[in-house]
Scaffold this motif. Structure first.
Motif, PDB file in Angstrom:
ATOM      1  N   LYS A  41       2.770   3.435 101.059  1.00 53.22           N
ATOM      2  CA  LYS A  41       3.952   2.562 101.570  1.00 53.22           C
ATOM      3  C   LYS A  41       3.108   2.433 103.049  1.00 53.22           C
ATOM      4  O   LYS A  41       3.009   3.400 103.808  1.00 53.22           O
ATOM      5  CB  LYS A  41       5.062   3.153 101.633  1.00 53.22           C
ATOM      6  N   SER A  42       3.119   1.147 103.408  1.00 51.05           N
ATOM      7  CA  SER A  42       2.803   0.824 104.907  1.00 51.05           C
ATOM      8  C   SER A  42       4.134   0.685 105.797  1.00 51.05           C
ATOM      9  O   SER A  42       5.206   0.825 104.974  1.00 51.05           O
ATOM     10  CB  SER A  42       2.062  -0.608 104.894  1.00 51.05           C
ATOM     11  N   THR A  43       3.919   0.763 106.934  1.00 51.20           N
ATOM     12  CA  THR A  43       5.032   0.784 107.749  1.00 51.20           C
ATOM     13  C   THR A  43       5.497  -0.952 107.918  1.00 51.20           C
ATOM     14  O   THR A  43       6.288  -1.168 107.294  1.00 51.20           O
ATOM     15  CB  THR A  43       4.730   1.283 109.104  1.00 51.20           C
ATOM     16  N   VAL A  44       4.911  -1.562 108.928  1.00 51.60           N
ATOM     17  CA  VAL A  44       5.143  -2.810 109.232  1.00 51.60           C
ATOM     18  C   VAL A  44       3.987  -3.479 109.464  1.00 51.60           C
ATOM     19  O   VAL A  44       3.023  -2.681 109.620  1.00 51.60           O
ATOM     20  CB  VAL A  44       6.209  -2.917 110.527  1.00 51.60           C
ATOM     21  N   ASP A  45       3.933  -4.849 109.554  1.00 53.21           N
ATOM     22  CA  ASP A  45       2.780  -5.769 109.803  1.00 53.21           C
ATOM     23  C   ASP A  45       2.095  -5.354 111.211  1.00 53.21           C
ATOM     24  O   ASP A  45       0.764  -5.678 111.400  1.00 53.21           O
ATOM     25  CB  ASP A  45       2.978  -7.244 109.630  1.00 53.21           C
ATOM     26  N   TYR A  46       3.161  -5.351 111.982  1.00 53.04           N
ATOM     27  CA  TYR A  46       2.541  -5.350 113.732  1.00 53.04           C
ATOM     28  C   TYR A  46       2.996  -4.211 114.586  1.00 53.04           C
ATOM     29  O   TYR A  46       4.375  -4.042 114.366  1.00 53.04           O
ATOM     30  CB  TYR A  46       2.880  -6.710 114.375  1.00 53.04           C
ATOM     31  N   ILE A  47       2.230  -3.674 115.319  1.00 48.76           N
ATOM     32  CA  ILE A  47       2.625  -2.665 116.030  1.00 48.76           C
ATOM     33  C   ILE A  47       2.004  -2.753 117.532  1.00 48.76           C
ATOM     34  O   ILE A  47       0.778  -3.036 117.595  1.00 48.76           O
ATOM     35  CB  ILE A  47       2.622  -1.297 115.734  1.00 48.76           C
ATOM     36  N   GLY A  48       2.706  -2.730 118.582  1.00 53.32           N
ATOM     37  CA  GLY A  48       1.987  -2.934 119.993  1.00 53.32           C
ATOM     38  C   GLY A  48       2.933  -2.503 121.187  1.00 53.32           C
ATOM     39  O   GLY A  48       4.116  -1.753 120.715  1.00 53.32           O
ATOM     40  N   VAL A  49       2.564  -3.058 122.222  1.00 49.00           N
ATOM     41  CA  VAL A  49       3.499  -2.841 123.453  1.00 49.00           C
ATOM     42  C   VAL A  49       3.579  -4.239 124.288  1.00 49.00           C
ATOM     43  O   VAL A  49       2.318  -4.938 124.280  1.00 49.00           O
ATOM     44  CB  VAL A  49       2.814  -1.758 124.226  1.00 49.00           C
TER      45      VAL A  49
END
Length: 157
Positions: A41-49
């Motif tokens: 299972k992946s988390t979400v599509d995008y991660i950042g700051v």
């Protein structure tokens, strides 16, 4: 394109998170994967700051004015919940293709829709239920300029 523009303008650093897959068949002549399944299972599509604020979000599309809550998976809800507990900002960007409109839906709304569904209520949310002030527009050459809606969300917290 929006995230690339944000990066080159030094406004944000947001990356697409690839979904992990397990290859089953690989065409040896072209070295292309011809059959695979999702490995985990992946988390979400995008991660950042964004200007020092951690953000995570998923991108969704809806052809009608009703979005099934089942299109947001439990592991994504849990990841966004934990992300918020760490003082991050979690949300989805939903594209209503029949209207050609993008909206920012903050985690506080997502969890309300999720809980309603889990408690026997409506299993979807509608276009009319989302905050119309969180519509995302193209601006300054950025096709989906969601930083403005993040700012609105921060001001309402």
């Amino acid at each position: 394109m929006s995230n690339d523009k944000y990066r080159t303008s030094h406004l944000a650093l947001v990356q697409k998170i690839p979904t992990p897959i397990k290859p089953i068949n690989i065409d040896q002549s072209t070295r292309h994967i011809t059959l695979a399944y999702f490995d985990q299972k992946s988390t979400v599509d995008y991660i950042g700051v964004v200007q020092g604020i951690p953000v995570c979000f998923d991108a969704k599309e809806c052809a009608t004015d009703t979005f099934p809550i089942q299109n947001i998976h439990e592991h994504q809800i849990e990841f966004m919940r934990e992300f918020e507990k760490q003082d991050g900002i979690s949300f989805i960007i939903i594209y209503f293709s029949s209207r050609d409109e993008f909206y920012y839906v903050p985690f506080s709304d997502i969890i309300n829709f999720w809980n309603r569904s889990e408690n026997g209520g409506r299993k979807s949310f509608t276009y009319k239920e989302i905050n119309q002030n969180f519509r995302i527009y193209a601006n300054q050459g950025i096709p989906v300029h969601y930083l403005q809606t993040i700012q609105k969300d921060i001001e309402l917290r």
